[in-house]
Scaffold this motif. Structure first.
Motif, short mmCIF file in Angstrom:
data_model
loop_
_atom_site.label_atom_id
_atom_site.label_comp_id
_atom_site.label_asym_id
_atom_site.label_seq_id
_atom_site.Cartn_x
_atom_site.Cartn_y
_atom_site.Cartn_z
N ALA A 132 66.69 30.54 6.89
CA ALA A 132 65.39 30.50 6.21
C ALA A 132 65.06 31.92 5.77
O ALA A 132 65.53 32.88 6.36
N VAL A 133 64.25 32.01 4.72
CA VAL A 133 63.79 33.32 4.25
C VAL A 133 62.33 33.47 4.66
O VAL A 133 61.53 32.56 4.46
N VAL A 134 62.01 34.60 5.28
CA VAL A 134 60.61 34.90 5.65
C VAL A 134 60.16 36.08 4.80
O VAL A 134 60.89 37.07 4.67
N LEU A 135 58.95 35.97 4.23
CA LEU A 135 58.45 36.99 3.30
C LEU A 135 57.49 37.93 4.01
O LEU A 135 56.62 37.50 4.77
N VAL A 172 67.15 34.11 10.26
CA VAL A 172 66.04 34.42 9.36
C VAL A 172 66.45 35.60 8.49
O VAL A 172 66.92 36.63 8.99
N TRP A 173 66.26 35.43 7.20
CA TRP A 173 66.41 36.56 6.26
C TRP A 173 65.01 37.10 5.99
O TRP A 173 64.21 36.43 5.35
N LEU A 174 64.73 38.27 6.51
CA LEU A 174 63.40 38.86 6.28
C LEU A 174 63.46 39.66 4.98
O LEU A 174 64.18 40.66 4.88
N SER A 199 58.01 42.98 13.37
CA SER A 199 57.94 43.36 14.79
C SER A 199 57.91 42.13 15.69
O SER A 199 58.28 42.20 16.86
N ARG A 200 57.46 40.99 15.15
CA ARG A 200 57.43 39.78 15.97
C ARG A 200 58.75 39.00 15.91
O ARG A 200 59.02 38.18 16.79
N LEU A 201 59.51 39.26 14.88
CA LEU A 201 60.82 38.60 14.80
C LEU A 201 61.83 39.28 15.72
O LEU A 201 62.67 38.62 16.34
N LEU A 242 66.25 43.69 2.87
CA LEU A 242 66.70 42.40 3.38
C LEU A 242 67.32 42.62 4.75
O LEU A 242 68.26 43.40 4.90
N THR A 243 66.76 41.95 5.76
CA THR A 243 67.25 42.09 7.14
C THR A 243 67.53 40.70 7.69
O THR A 243 66.70 39.81 7.52
N ARG A 244 68.66 40.55 8.34
CA ARG A 244 68.98 39.23 8.90
C ARG A 244 68.80 39.23 10.41
O ARG A 244 69.31 40.11 11.12
N TYR A 245 68.02 38.28 10.89
CA TYR A 245 67.78 38.13 12.33
C TYR A 245 68.47 36.83 12.78
O TYR A 245 68.13 35.75 12.30
#
Lengths: 548, 323
Positions: free
Chosen positions: B91-94, B138-140, B155-157, B175-178
């Motif tokens: 999923a992508v989070v914005l 998650v893709w931030l 910070s919450r991810l 773009l950061t992947r969690y």
């Protein structure tokens, strides 16, 4: 012609020309779409009434039936300009023709600000005061639409100016009685525009009363001889009497709807506004729905929408005015007119204080306290001129000029940057549209941003597609069609379930409608959009096959 | 010429000594009085300084704003990375959440598996109770230079992630992947099972929709009563595994004004959870049942929705079984 007159007339002409040039980019707002229709109907009243005077009351009931939530003066003016420019001359569309009435009042506002600025702070004050008003992006936006907020602001300023002239030494060509008469007529026009003008006479009376107490000040300065606030042995403010008599007369005369059943109709009109619906409104991440509303709201929104340097100048002007009263009160400033200072201070602060009241509906951006803005502009301009004189008396004009350039250049940049999305304008303190969106402030209102996606809709919507315009009214959609800005084959849909194309305008309170669109169209992917600094204002969704 | 007094004369007095000032307070006050209140020129200087500073700040803000926001090229680069890398469970989070241009530019489905959606999520904050159901990675996508910042989502991810890859700088986008440490992958959900469920109602409409709950889009089953009748709705799901818990939420869709509704969840005919959807509670009320003590066999799950008045926007019910 004197330099003051040249400056004032230049401002009036410049605002009129700029409004006409930049207006087509501004979309039709919700209320405007209703007023444009009402103006067209009101414009037909006078010829019909003259043709058949025996049936004038029936004609008034028929022609003034549209939109009797607000009186007839400004909408009548919109109808007049529409008739002249659209129906007769054919040089504009119906919307721009109606708007010309609003531009004329904006031009009048510029003229008055410049004249009063000259009176208060010389020619430089007259040159700067209108700039301090019109270079606030939200104020600049309000110059364009055929709505009531800028017209009533102009007429309230005019009434206050006439009141001031009637009671001060600087009367010009008119006598005290002449200015008093003019203030009565102008108040009538303001009352005939919008109901917030009813608050003006009490504010003026209050300024006169508090201005009559002068502490240790022994004599008046040249600008205040026989001034507004004198009581014992001095002039009575006859303008207030003229307002009490002429105001209601002009209101009724310019609003034929009140020519019979006057009292019940006035009661219904004022009752509507006393029990006005509270539209949901985003403020600091909270959706305000019901009172009590936050008292700080108008102060915070002003601080986050007026460009920072203009804001600093306005606050400086307020402090300067208060300091002048204190100095005069202590007998240290014989040239200061205490009544004039009170008049400027109260006129600047009262409209903001009124909306701060927790039970008063909070919506519509800054428009409900717009009447404060001309006075804040006057005070800001005067503060800048005074600063120039104090810092380098020999080069006062140059110092003021440099400061004005620093104050106004970023504001002018911002006006150009956000145009035509003035209801979405936030200043650099807020962080512009992105900062305000992060803060959870109202992103826009009134549905006018739709205009920016019309070219895409015209180019891509399938023939005969049903379009849901959401915040933009069906009236506005038809006005766009009649003005040739929207394809005539497109139909207006009642909701996303009924639509092929959905023009969704970002409003947090209506977010569910966007998600219903996703469900209905089986996609969350917009096909077009309008963004201000990456912040979405409008997103267009389409059913499969409805966008080509 | 002034004459000095005769020190021996009868009128001579020594000047009174200064008051004792062991703390230095009187001296400080004396000095302060020489600078306060400032003169008019000092005030004017201060005012000129404030106007100039605000004006310069305004010019700097206007000049730098476009460079702090992503360009079309940055967006295309982000879309290319996600198109190449995304897989089911992503999923992508914005961040910030208003960066919803992403919906227009990023793929709506996993390019390699078009039958699988790629959710694009815009949370103002990522609360602990937000379980990111069905998401493994998650893709931030963030604008680090945006005025107002990117919000608290990153910070919450981070505490939920087993590993973090990036950030990858794509112009003004990051773009950061969690990879989530304990992804919440439901056994089933009411929305997915609705087509095979038995629905008993006289005049209500029951559909799977995306609706607004607490300002966010939620997939849920919506019960809507079109006529004057307010008969209960019963949704029956036969023969389902329950895992260790049933979780969900009940809310009025779109927080529309009107009446409310009560929702009861029964397992094998026994009520195990209940929640009310009421106006003024936009985020709704959670449903939760600990199913770990039940035998691991399949069970019948029943959802009963009883309106207490007209519900113009409908009642939004989300229910899922967690393994």
């Amino acid at each position: 012609m004197t330099a003051r007159r040249i400056i004032s007339l230049s401002w009036a002409a410049g605002v009129l020309a700029l409004a006409a040039a930049t207006s087509p980019a501004v979309g039709i707002s919700r209320d405007e779409s209703v007023y444009v229709e009402a103006a067209a109907s009101y414009a037909r009243f006078w010829p019909e009434a003259i043709r058949d005077p025996a049936r004038v009351l029936a004609t008034a009931d028929r022609r003034y039936a549209p939109n009797h939530e607000h009186p007839g003066f400004a909408k009548g003016l919109f109808g007049l300009t529409r008739t002249a420019l659209f129906d007769i001359a054919g040089v504009t569309g119906e919307v721009q023709g109606s708007r010309a009435g609003a531009w004329l009042l904006a031009s009048f506002l510029a003229l008055l600000l410049s004249l009063w600025g000259c009176e208060l702070a010389g020619t430089l004050g007259g040159a700067l005061a209108p700039a301090f008003f019109f270079l606030v992006p939200r104020n600049f936006w309000h110059v364009h639409p055929a709505v009531l907020d800028l017209p009533v602001t102009a007429l309230m300023l005019a009434t206050t100016y006439a009141f001031w002239r009637s009671t001060s030494a600087s009367r010009g060509r008119l006598s005290t009685a002449g200015w008093a008469f003019a203030s009565g007529l102008l108040l009538g026009a303001a009352l005939g525009t919008k109901h917030n003008a009813w608050f003006l006479p009490p504010v003026l009376a209050c300024a006169w009363l508090v201005g009559s107490f002068r502490g240790r000040q022994e004599s008046h300065g040249p600008a205040s001889e026989g001034a507004v606030g004198t009581v014992r042995g001095h002039r009575f403010p006859w303008a207030l009497v003229a307002m009490a008599v002429l105001g209601p007369v002009v209101l009724v005369a310019t609003w034929p709807w009140l020519w019979h059943h006057t009292l019940p109709r006035v009661q219904a009109w004022l009752g509507y506004h006393l029990h006005h619906e509270n539209y949901p409104w985003m403020y600091m991440g909270t959706l305000l729905r019901e009172p009590p509303f936050p008292v700080a709201y108008p102060v915070v929104v002003t601080a986050l929408t007026v460009p920072a340097a203009i804001l600093v100048a306005m606050v400086g002007g307020l402090l300067q005015s208060a300091a002048r009263i204190v100095a005069a009160w202590r007998g240290r400033a014989p040239a200061v007119s205490i009544p004039t200072e009170w008049l400027l201070l109260l006129s600047s602060l009262f409209p903001i204080a009124l909306i701060a009241w927790p039970s008063v509906p909070h919506f519509g951006g800054v428009k409900h306290w717009l009447p404060a803005m001309p006075f804040l502009a006057l005070l800001g301009a005067r503060a800048l001129v005074t600063t120039g004189r104090l810092l380098w008396p020999a080069r006062a004009g140059a110092v003021t000029g440099v400061l004005a350039l620093l104050a106004l250049a970023p504001a002018a940049w911002q006006v150009a940057h956000v145009h035509p999305f003035g209801t979405a304008a936030w200043n650099e303190i807020a962080g512009g549209a992105p900062g305000a969106a992060t803060m959870g402030m109202q992103r826009q209102f009134w549905g006018d941003s739709t205009v920016a996606v019309l070219p895409a809709v015209n180019a891509h919507a399938a023939p005969g597609a049903r379009v849901w315009f959401q915040e933009t009214t069906a009236l506005a959609a038809r006005q766009y069609q009649r003005d040739g800005r929207l394809r005539r084959d497109l139909a207006v849909a009642a909701g996303p379930e009924d639509a092929d194309v959905s023009i969704w305008q970002y409003h947090q309170e209506f977010r569910d409608r966007e998600f219903r669109t996703w469900t209905e169209f089986r996609t969350a992917r917009p096909v077009a959009g309008v963004l201000l600094d990456e912040v979405p204002l409008v997103q267009v969704y389409a059913r499969p096959g409805a966008w080509r | 010429m002034n004459e000095h007094p005769d020190p021996r004369g009868p009128t001579y007095r020594l000047p009174s000594p200064p008051p004792p000032d062991p703390t230095g307070w009187y001296e400080l006050r004396r000095r302060a009085r020489t600078v306060w209140p400032p003169g008019d020129r000092a005030w004017a200087s201060l005012f000129a300084l404030a106007v100039s500073a605000a004006g310069l700040f305004g010019l700097w803000f206007q000049a730098t704003l476009p460079g702090r926001l992503p360009s079309p090229t940055d967006w295309k680069a982000a879309a290319a990375v996600i198109t190449r890398e995304a897989r089911p469970g992503d999923a992508v989070v914005l961040a910030p959440p208003w960066a919803e241009r992403a919906r227009e530019i990023l793929p709506e489905r996993i390019p390699a598996r078009p039958e699988v959606a790629l959710p694009i999520l815009a949370f103002p904050s990522l609360d602990p109770e937000e379980d990111l159901r069905g998401v493994r990675r998650v893709w931030l996508l963030s604008f680090p230079g945006a005025p107002g910042g990117t919000g608290p989502v990153a910070s919450r991810l981070a505490p939920r992630a087993a590993s973090v890859e990036g950030p990858m700088q794509l112009g003004q986008l990051e773009l950061t992947r969690y990879d989530l440490e304990t992804p919440v992958l439901p056994l089933w959900s009411l929305v997915d099972r609705l087509p095979s469920a038995s629905v008993q109602t006289r005049d209500a409409r029951v559909t799977a929709e995306t609706r607004e709950v607490g300002f966010l889009p939620r997939s849920c089953v919506v019960a809507r009563w079109s006529g004057p009748g307010l008969d209960p709705v019963v949704i029956r799901l036969a023969s389902l595994p329950l895992g260790i818990s049933l979780v969900g939420r009940v809310a009025l869709a779109g927080n529309a004004p009107g009446g409310g509704a009560s929702v009861r969840v029964k397992v094998d005919g026994v009520e195990v959870a209940r929640a009310d959807a009421t106006p003024g509670r936009p985020a709704g009320q959670p449903l939760r049942f600990d199913a770990s003590r039940l035998p691991p066999a399949s069970h019948e799950v029943t959802v009963e929705i009883v309106p207490s008045g007209p519900v113009p926007g409908g009642v939004c019910i989300d229910l899922a079984a967690l393994p």
